[in-house]
Design an enzyme around this catalytic site. Structure first.
Site, PDB file in Angstrom:
ATOM      1  N   SER A   1      34.251  35.179  32.343  1.00 29.34           N
ATOM      2  CA  SER A   1      35.440  35.388  32.543  1.00 29.34           C
ATOM      3  C   SER A   1      36.120  34.003  33.239  1.00 29.34           C
ATOM      4  CB  SER A   1      35.820  36.176  32.027  1.00 29.34           C
ATOM      5  OG  SER A   1      37.288  36.064  31.496  1.00 29.34           O
TER       6      SER A   1
ATOM      7  N   LYS B   1      37.270  32.571  29.091  1.00 28.64           N
ATOM      8  CA  LYS B   1      38.980  33.272  29.189  1.00 28.64           C
ATOM      9  C   LYS B   1      39.529  33.813  28.590  1.00 28.64           C
ATOM     10  CE  LYS B   1      42.610  32.258  32.326  1.00 28.64           C
ATOM     11  NZ  LYS B   1      42.088  33.460  33.917  1.00 28.64           N
TER      12      LYS B   1
ATOM     13  N   ILE C   1      45.241  33.271  39.395  1.00 21.97           N
ATOM     14  CA  ILE C   1      45.296  33.012  38.834  1.00 21.97           C
ATOM     15  C   ILE C   1      46.282  33.398  37.873  1.00 21.97           C
ATOM     16  CG2 ILE C   1      44.589  31.357  36.601  1.00 21.97           C
ATOM     17  CD1 ILE C   1      43.704  30.796  39.882  1.00 21.97           C
TER      18      ILE C   1
ATOM     19  N   CYS D   1      41.543  42.871  37.017  1.00 23.68           N
ATOM     20  CA  CYS D   1      42.259  41.829  37.400  1.00 23.68           C
ATOM     21  C   CYS D   1      43.104  42.062  39.149  1.00 23.68           C
ATOM     22  CB  CYS D   1      42.733  41.088  36.497  1.00 23.68           C
ATOM     23  SG  CYS D   1      43.458  39.684  37.206  1.00 23.68           S
TER      24      CYS D   1
ATOM     25  N   LYS E   1      34.322  45.960  32.757  1.00 25.44           N
ATOM     26  CA  LYS E   1      33.999  44.966  33.485  1.00 25.44           C
ATOM     27  C   LYS E   1      34.799  45.440  35.503  1.00 25.44           C
ATOM     28  CE  LYS E   1      34.219  39.807  35.338  1.00 25.44           C
ATOM     29  NZ  LYS E   1      34.894  38.333  35.108  1.00 25.44           N
TER      30      LYS E   1
ATOM     31  N   GLY F   1      28.352  38.270  40.951  1.00 27.45           N
ATOM     32  CA  GLY F   1      28.910  37.794  42.507  1.00 27.45           C
ATOM     33  C   GLY F   1      28.907  36.482  42.787  1.00 27.45           C
TER      34      GLY F   1
END
Lengths: 246, 307
Positions: free
Chosen positions: B24, B48, B74, B133, B168, B246
């Site tokens: 993503s 995304k 971001i 995130c 995630k 990763g």
């Protein structure tokens, strides 16, 4: 430096950029770097102009003839060319000359425009590519901040002196350089009621509209909070950008 | 000619023709990189990250490069789930690989609302929940660092969709196994390990942080050893499939994750450097299996020899 790519050379437009890497096995530096296309030579040679400032540019400058590099491009929108009746004034600060040279090349050679170029550098030591510009036949004025070459001052001083004149045909401004210089260009363009285009740089990881790293704040009333240099630019009408935060 | 090796894997009921997935935030909304290769050839595509409503993202500078790594903040810039479904999903119809949406909510309820909306959309193969995130103020990582909240978010999504749910996870916790077990109990069909690691970089001349957000998430080859370790740890803790990510740059990196026990892998930062990385990994795995006489990729998964 220049490298050979007939395909790239035939597709490239002034104002577009490239994402350059030394090879996909390199992990440090990890990312590609954006470079404006500086010009095309002999139909198949693509030029980029850079200062050696970091690891990537040091490695680039260490390349020898016949080495290969990995390049993605041409990317971005490029400059909107002036109408046949319009005059073009190109304003460059330092290595911001990079995309303007290609523009001058195209306007002068292919479109028969009279091109005026204002270039500014800190001192004579940083001055580059002057002879090549003169060879194009452009109308060139040079400034250095310490007065060691050309007119003493900063390049935007020339805008006041040369654009304030009434009676001459209104020029279109094309600018590339450090943000404070571009901001001043945008202000002058508004003051003199001129169309102006700025070529921006941005921190970007991909150049392809994926990473969303290269955000620049849009001017109030543009309907969106940010533009992305790689996708919406790198060339913007100066009125589209919020200069307070650039 | 010998038959090609079977690279197909199963992630919580979602069948992938190979274990290579785009991460993503590194593959746009799925079609941006089609000039470079056909995304249909991949195992799956994670688009995304989406939020219920469009988000503008953080002020620039949003990215900074560090040795072998990329720091980003971001800030979840995205067009919002409705715009994605209306504008982007039709473009994705041509892609013959499962599309996985990554969702992020400000509240537990928002996650459920998004899951419900996605449930109605044909062509979405699975949902990846982003509770990791690091670049947004509320939600995000806050949901991923507490086992009870992570479980609550997972349960909310599971209750609102019949599609496989992947969670995630964030590495920014004391014990990732605890979180993994909590989301497994809450009904997650898989976990992705790992999201970015919190980090900083400073410009000594200006004395300012290199990111406007001050802190960001580190990705790229710099984090690969840490990501491998975390996958190793989570594989031992849960029974559901683990998707490893990763710093994967090539098929050999991918193999390391598979050997440690990841059922599939995601390619992230590498897409920025070389947009063809994911497809090159598919080809690299195929060639490797052929060379090593491995007829089925599942013979490699978890094949780490420790004695």
């Amino acid at each position: 430096m220049e490298f050979r790519s007939a395909l790239l050379a035939s597709h490239a437009k002034p104002g577009q950029f490239l994402m350059v890497h030394l090879g996909e096995r390199t992990k440090d530096p990890l990312l590609r770097r954006p470079f404006s296309i500086h010009g095309i030579r002999d139909g198949d040679k693509v030029m980029i102009l850079y200062n050696v400032v970091g690891a990537e540019t040091s490695l680039l400058s260490a390349l020898k003839e016949h080495d290969t590099i990995s390049v993605i491009g041409p990317l971005g929108n490029g400059f909107t060319l002036p109408r046949p009746s319009e005059r073009a004034v190109l304003v460059g600060g330092g290595v911001g000359l990079a995309p303007l040279f290609f523009l001058a090349q195209a306007l002068q050679k292919d479109h028969g425009h009279t091109v005026t170029v204002f270039l500014g550098f800190p001192t004579s030591r940083q001055v580059v590519r002057i002879q090549q510009l003169k060879d194009l036949g452009v109308n060139l004025s040079l400034t250095t901040e310490d007065g060691s070459l050309g007119i003493k001052g900063v390049v935007t001083d020339l805008l006041d002196q040369r654009l304030g004149n009434k009676g001459t045909t209104k020029p279109v401004i094309y600018a590339c350089g450090p943000p404070p210089m571009l901001k001043k260009v945008a202000e002058k363009a508004t003051a003199f009621n001129l169309r102006s285009y700025v070529s921006l740089e941005g921190y970007m990881a991909c150049g392809l509209g994926i990473c969303l790293g290269c955000a620049v704040k849009a001017a109030h009333g543009e309907g969106k909070p940010y533009y992305y240099v790689c996708q919406d630019g790198p060339v913007f009408p100066s009125g589209m950008i919020d200069w307070e935060v650039l | 000619m010998a038959a090609l090796p079977d690279l197909s894997v199963d992630i919580g009921g979602l069948k992938l023709k190979n274990p290579v997935i785009t991460a993503s935030g590194t593959f746009g909304y799925g079609t941006e990189l089609t000039p470079f290769f056909d995304p249909s050839l991949l195992g799956a595509i994670i688009v995304k990250g989406l939020s219920l409503r469009a988000m503008p993202g953080n002020p620039p500078p949003r990215i900074a490069e560090t040795p072998c790594g990329l720091l980003n903040s971001i800030g979840f810039a995205n067009i919002g789930i409705e715009a994605f479904i209306e504008e982007k999903m039709p473009l994705l119809a041509k892609i013959k690989a499962p599309i996985i949406t990554n969702i992020y909510g400000h509240t537990v309820e928002e996650y459920g609302e998004m899951a419900k909306r996605i449930e109605q959309v044909e062509g979405i193969g699975a949902v990846e929940i982003n509770i990791s995130c690091p670049n947004v103020e509320e939600g995000g990582i806050a949901f991923g660092t507490d086992p009870d909240t992570a479980a609550a978010v997972t349960q909310h999504v599971v209750n609102n969709t019949t599609k496989p749910v992947i969670v995630k996870l964030t590495p920014n916790v004391t014990d990732i196994s605890t979180i993994a077990k909590a989301v497994e109990s809450a009904g997650a069909q898989a976990v992705s390990v790992t999201n970015t690691i919190l980090g900083m970089a400073v410009d000594v001349t200006t004395r300012r942080p290199k990111l406007a957000n001050i802190v960001g998430g580190l990705s790229g080859p710099a984090i690969k050893p840490i990501a491998l370790y975390l996958v190793h740890k989570v594989v031992a803790a849960v029974r559901i499939p683990v998707i490893g990510l990763g710093g994967i740059m090539d098929y050999r990196d991918a193999l390391e994750f598979l050997l440690v026990g990841a059922r599939a892998i995601q390619v992230g930062t590498a897409n920025f450097v070389n947009p063809k990385t994911a497809i090159e990994i598919v080809h690299g795995l195929t060639d490797f299996c052929s060379r090593e006489k491995v007829s089925n990729i599942n013979q490699i998964i978890g094949g780490l020899k420790t004695k």
